[in-house]
Write a protein that holds these residues in place. Structure first.
Motif, short mmCIF file in Angstrom:
data_model
loop_
_atom_site.label_atom_id
_atom_site.label_comp_id
_atom_site.label_asym_id
_atom_site.label_seq_id
_atom_site.Cartn_x
_atom_site.Cartn_y
_atom_site.Cartn_z
N ILE A 37 6.95 -2.70 -3.49
CA ILE A 37 5.76 -2.95 -4.31
C ILE A 37 5.98 -2.54 -5.77
O ILE A 37 5.05 -2.55 -6.57
N GLU A 56 12.86 -9.37 -2.39
CA GLU A 56 12.05 -8.72 -1.35
C GLU A 56 11.73 -9.77 -0.30
O GLU A 56 11.51 -10.93 -0.61
N GLU A 60 3.79 -9.16 2.66
CA GLU A 60 2.68 -8.38 2.12
C GLU A 60 3.10 -7.59 0.89
O GLU A 60 2.32 -7.43 -0.05
N ALA A 61 4.32 -7.08 0.89
CA ALA A 61 4.81 -6.35 -0.28
C ALA A 61 4.94 -7.28 -1.48
O ALA A 61 4.61 -6.92 -2.62
N VAL A 64 1.63 -7.81 -3.28
CA VAL A 64 1.24 -6.69 -4.14
C VAL A 64 2.11 -6.67 -5.39
O VAL A 64 1.61 -6.48 -6.50
N TYR A 65 3.40 -6.88 -5.23
CA TYR A 65 4.35 -6.88 -6.36
C TYR A 65 3.95 -7.95 -7.38
O TYR A 65 3.86 -7.68 -8.58
N ASN A 68 0.72 -7.29 -9.35
CA ASN A 68 0.81 -6.24 -10.37
C ASN A 68 1.73 -6.58 -11.52
O ASN A 68 1.56 -6.07 -12.62
N LEU A 424 -3.48 -1.83 -5.19
CA LEU A 424 -2.91 -1.64 -3.85
C LEU A 424 -3.26 -2.81 -2.93
O LEU A 424 -4.14 -3.61 -3.23
N ALA A 425 -2.59 -2.87 -1.80
CA ALA A 425 -2.92 -3.87 -0.78
C ALA A 425 -4.36 -3.64 -0.32
O ALA A 425 -4.86 -2.51 -0.29
N ALA A 431 -1.35 -0.62 2.83
CA ALA A 431 -1.08 0.07 1.56
C ALA A 431 -0.34 1.39 1.81
O ALA A 431 0.62 1.71 1.09
N GLN A 434 3.30 0.69 2.69
CA GLN A 434 4.08 0.28 1.52
C GLN A 434 4.38 1.47 0.61
O GLN A 434 5.50 1.61 0.10
N ALA A 438 7.92 3.49 -0.51
CA ALA A 438 8.24 3.38 -1.94
C ALA A 438 9.04 4.59 -2.45
O ALA A 438 9.13 5.63 -1.80
#
Length: 456
Positions: A37, A56, A60-61, A64-65, A68, A424-425, A431, A434, A438
């Motif tokens: 993320i 990646e 789901e990651a 989020v990535y 952002n 965040l997710a 979340a 992830q 991290a």
């Protein structure tokens, strides 16, 4: 009190908001492998880095990535996709970074190493380093990769990176030393291309002078001033200090957390028989089982069920109905063909869904993980410093009154150094997973800052 430098650093992580890199000077470029993320990306961009591409595979990651970072990036940035299928990278890469999957080297991942498909990803990482020759790289992994059980694999990784034309070094850094109240050891492998002059001048960053307590980071908990009393270790440990005590467990102070477990003991270990009505005789039976279940003469496991015959040798005038009463109270259970054991026989599960409760003045929380924890934080101060009544007062004042709270995903983010602006997710558990996977943002910030002094 925080130092001026630490205060500035904390404010930096709070205030930093990503902006288009077209409006600021790019100092270096980087590729974000195993991007997750964006734990690496945040500090690298703070230091003037421009991301040329990210890799990646977790859907789901990636969501989020991209939410952002990608909306404000220029169209030249590449989604590299699956690392194993990458054949070409952009030209003129300064840094190659990434948190290589750690599960193959951890106990939770069953220690399969290179036998685990995720362990084989190191070969792809080495291939990219060799073929594209970045100025330097930073790879992160669990501390377990450096331990004796993984010695051959770790040495192979280092040797292959060195053979690719790099001066390679590594160190284990703890998030606590870089401004976060989390006990998180991770190994960081640094490689500098030997075309760089004075490549061996690199040195790992020194720990910051001060770090915040939990109550300074986690919202919703209060803290009164606490002057911790010093004790003779023989008083706290009855003459035998456990060898397993970690860096943040002092031998002359009361613990800053309480563990809920029927298979361990200590001045802040709370047992199920402490939480429900039990007689002194029942408590004595439980303590005898606790002290003997790990003895090797009763089995090879780290905790063995004990038969009625063994228990009658250990406990004077033991009646079978006494054990039955403890079974009804859900303290003991029978294990078929083996004997009696505790119901709460896993430290990770705790008791009644609680593994540990940390006090607001604690220096650290335990390592956050992708699989989650059953750790809680007391929402108010607990100032008792009398070792004789410390545990009982905590049970009455904090536990029974439910003055403790679980960690939220936003708490996870703060403990990992992610800034407040970070989105965040939507799903709380996703979340947390992830963020548990991290990298700690301030650790990467200070590490990269040191590295840039050498490669730029």
């Amino acid at each position: 009190m925080k130092t001026h430098e630490n205060h500035q650093q904390l404010e930096l992580f709070k205030a930093f908001k990503p902006i288009s890199l077209t409006f600021c000077q790019t100092k270096f470029t980087f590729i974000d492998l195993f991007a997750g993320i964006g734990g690496f990306r945040i500090p690298l961009e703070q230091l003037g880095g421009k991301c040329l591409g990210y890799s990646e595979i977790d859907t789901e990651a990636i969501k989020v990535y991209q939410k952002n970072f990608i909306s404000y990036c220029n169209s030249e940035e590449i989604n590299l996709g699956d690392l194993t299928r990458i054949t070409n990278l952009p030209d003129k890469i300064d840094l190659l970074v990434g948190g290589v999957p750690c599960q193959p080297w951890s106990i939770a991942g069953k220690l399969k190493g290179f036998e685990d498909p995720r362990g084989k990803l190191w070969f792809d990482v080495i291939r990219l380093v060799k073929n594209h020759q970045p100025k330097a790289f930073i790879f992160e992994n669990v501390k377990g990769l450096t331990e004796p059980r993984n010695k051959v694999s770790f040495e192979s990784i280092i040797n292959q990176l060195e053979a690719s034309g790099y001066w390679v070094t590594y160190a284990i850094l703890n998030s606590y030393d870089f401004g976060l109240p989390q006990d998180r050891d991770r190994v960081f492998i640094i490689g500098i291309n030997k075309i760089i002059e004075n490549y061996a001048n690199f040195s790992f960053p020194k720990p910051l002078a001060n770090t915040p307590k939990l109550y300074q980071i986690i919202p919703g908990i209060s803290q009164q001033k606490l002057n911790k009393k010093k004790f003779d270790p023989d008083i706290l440990f009855e003459g035998k200090i456990p060898v397993s005590r970690g860096r943040f467990q002092k031998i002359d102070e009361l613990n800053d957390f309480f563990m809920f477990s029927d298979i361990r003991d200590g001045h802040t270990t709370i047992h199920s028989w402490d939480l429900i009505r039990t007689t002194e005789r029942e408590k004595k039976i439980c303590q005898i089982i606790l002290r003997n279940r790990r003895k090797k003469k009763y089995g090879d496991k780290d905790g063995n069920p004990l038969t009625l015959e063994i228990l009658r040798e250990l406990i004077t005038n033991l009646q079978e109905n006494e054990l039955e009463k403890l079974i009804k109270k859900k303290i003991l259970k029978t294990v078929k063909d083996q004997g009696y054991d505790f119901v709460n026989s896993k430290i990770s599960s705790g008791i009644n869904g609680v593994s540990k409760i940390f006090l607001p003045h604690s220096d650290v929380l335990a390592t956050l993980t992708a699989t989650g924890t059953r750790d809680y934080i007391a929402t108010q101060s607990f100032t008792c410093q009398d070792h004789k009544i410390y545990k009982e007062n905590f049970i009455q004042e904090i536990y029974f009154k439910k003055k403790y709270k679980p960690l939220s995903s936003r708490d996870y983010a703060k403990l990992q150094g992610f800034p407040d602006w970070f989105i965040l997710a939507d799903n709380e558990n996703t979340a947390k997973k992830q963020l548990g996977n991290a990298v700690s943002v301030p650790v990467v910030y200070h590490l990269t800052k040191s590295l840039l002094k050498t490669i730029l």
